[in-house]
Design an enzyme around this catalytic site. Sequence first.
Site, PDB file in Angstrom:
ATOM      1  N   GLY A  90       0.864  -1.173   0.000  1.00 59.19           N
ATOM      2  CA  GLY A  90       0.000   0.000   0.000  1.00 59.19           C
ATOM      3  C   GLY A  90       0.895   1.216   0.000  1.00 59.19           C
ATOM      4  O   GLY A  90       1.853   1.264  -0.756  1.00 59.19           O
ATOM      5  N   SER A 122       5.891  -5.339  -0.988  1.00 59.24           N
ATOM      6  CA  SER A 122       5.906  -3.918  -1.360  1.00 59.24           C
ATOM      7  C   SER A 122       6.194  -3.017  -0.154  1.00 59.24           C
ATOM      8  O   SER A 122       7.298  -3.056   0.385  1.00 59.24           O
ATOM      9  CB  SER A 122       4.585  -3.588  -2.058  1.00 59.24           C
ATOM     10  OG  SER A 122       4.643  -2.357  -2.706  1.00 59.24           O
ATOM     11  N   ALA A 123       5.239  -2.231   0.325  1.00 57.09           N
ATOM     12  CA  ALA A 123       5.477  -1.376   1.502  1.00 57.09           C
ATOM     13  C   ALA A 123       5.927  -2.212   2.702  1.00 57.09           C
ATOM     14  O   ALA A 123       6.783  -1.793   3.488  1.00 57.09           O
ATOM     15  CB  ALA A 123       4.223  -0.580   1.850  1.00 57.09           C
ATOM     16  N   HIS A 159       9.089  -3.126  -6.644  1.00 58.05           N
ATOM     17  CA  HIS A 159       8.528  -2.783  -7.972  1.00 58.05           C
ATOM     18  C   HIS A 159       9.598  -2.129  -8.853  1.00 58.05           C
ATOM     19  O   HIS A 159       9.297  -1.179  -9.580  1.00 58.05           O
ATOM     20  CB  HIS A 159       7.338  -1.814  -7.845  1.00 58.05           C
ATOM     21  CG  HIS A 159       6.189  -2.324  -7.026  1.00 58.05           C
ATOM     22  ND1 HIS A 159       5.267  -3.229  -7.508  1.00 58.05           N
ATOM     23  CD2 HIS A 159       5.805  -2.046  -5.759  1.00 58.05           C
ATOM     24  CE1 HIS A 159       4.364  -3.474  -6.562  1.00 58.05           C
ATOM     25  NE2 HIS A 159       4.672  -2.782  -5.503  1.00 58.05           N
ATOM     26  N   GLU A 194       9.375  -7.024  -9.929  1.00 63.20           N
ATOM     27  CA  GLU A 194       8.152  -7.756  -9.589  1.00 63.20           C
ATOM     28  C   GLU A 194       8.315  -9.236  -9.941  1.00 63.20           C
ATOM     29  O   GLU A 194       8.683  -9.569 -11.069  1.00 63.20           O
ATOM     30  CB  GLU A 194       6.961  -7.151 -10.334  1.00 63.20           C
ATOM     31  CG  GLU A 194       6.655  -5.741  -9.845  1.00 63.20           C
ATOM     32  CD  GLU A 194       5.477  -5.088 -10.567  1.00 63.20           C
ATOM     33  OE1 GLU A 194       5.021  -5.634 -11.584  1.00 63.20           O
ATOM     34  OE2 GLU A 194       5.033  -4.030 -10.101  1.00 63.20           O
TER      35      GLU A 194
END
Lengths: 235, 235
Positions: A90, A122-123, A159, A194
């Site tokens: 997020g 991700s985050a 990413h 990714e």
Amino acid sequence: MKNLIIASTSTLHGSGYLEYLLGTLETHFNEFDEVLFIPYARPGGISYDSYTAIANKAFNKIGKSIKGIHEFNDPQKAIAQAKGLFTGGGNTFVLVNKLYKNKILDSIREAINSGTPYLGTSAGSNICGLTMNTTNDMPIIYPPSFKTLGVVPFNINPHYLDPDPNSKHMGETRETRIKEFHAFNTQPVIGLREGSWIEVKNGNLMLKGKQDARIFENNKEPYEIKTNSNLNFLN
Amino acid sequence: MKNLIIASTSTLHGSGYLEYLLGTLETHFNEFDEVLFIPYARPGGISYDSYTAIANKAFNKIGKSIKGIHEFNDPQKAIAQAKGLFTGGGNTFVLVNKLYKNKILDSIREAINSGTPYLGTSAGSNICGLTMNTTNDMPIIYPPSFKTLGVVPFNINPHYLDPDPNSKHMGETRETRIKEFHAFNTQPVIGLREGSWIEVKNGNLMLKGKQDARIFENNKEPYEIKTNSNLNFLN
């Protein structure tokens, strides 16, 4: 001993949430049925409940269930008692802000250091690095600090995107941004494409998944490293 | 009366630094030969001297010269005495950090409010908004605050990029990021495409340049606004 999966993304294009990782997660969270989920990064601003439901649905496919940390009165205690931890993606600023407000960065670090299996996407991967200075996210909230868990001795850029040679857009490429980071900071950065993740297990850091990674060390030209390589040399 | 040019980018693809804006700048800085340059955003980490030389070369083409604020002992005084101001692009975090350290945000705001012509490009445009929460830049430095000049009653998103329908990359689109911003903030955001700028003159805010802009208001669907439109309704 630390036991981490630090993934570039939760989702690959054309595939379901966590789908490409489910086999790996089945082994990673092997010993326990329930994983504590930290939904604070709120992708698209969705609610903790909605986000937890998405994670739960994916984990159900490997016979496990998810409980959101927001369902507990005492988040520090919830982390200390958790058998497995998952911090979803997020917005990293929103995530880190809430981790500081709830005073649980230390709790997560302690749980990881004592061997609780951890998954970040991700985050949730960004926060494993020394700082969140190499996030791609928009700074929609001002957190008390950019310092994060530091459970790996470098920074993560999830990413990771190679420059598009046909682009006519004048915004900085990812590589330029990370070079600028090194005008002010010295720690290495892993550009994690990714489909890739870093596995920390038995004292080793390994690059896993389908893609190679791009490594940015201060005062060096960036270079590629093959998947299944050992990353212990980075510190 | 405020007199501003708030540009999405300094440079268009295939064109020289400030080239597309030079005619406009000749009129904007009409009355004076020397413009004070704020090079703090340091694109690519270059030195203040190198960056000032690039700006100077462009301004020479319209018979004007640039002086870097770093050449003055007292930056507050330099701003108060400047006949024109230009804040260049680069990294917004680096820029805002230095503006706070040198305590010149108030000086710049006062100069603008008293009518000193101002040019901002990219990061130098971001700081004209209420906050820097909608920058695209990597947070390579932790500034004391995200609050910026607030000389326009909204936030800027420079280098605005439309979603690429063919992309297989799972990072958030610009539109998604700005929607997330509105999960935590209420002010409007202007997505300013490269080649566009906002002109503030004679009490009017106008969209100028070749591109339309995308407007994001809290709790509304984003919408397009044509170039040469009046933006006074946004506050």
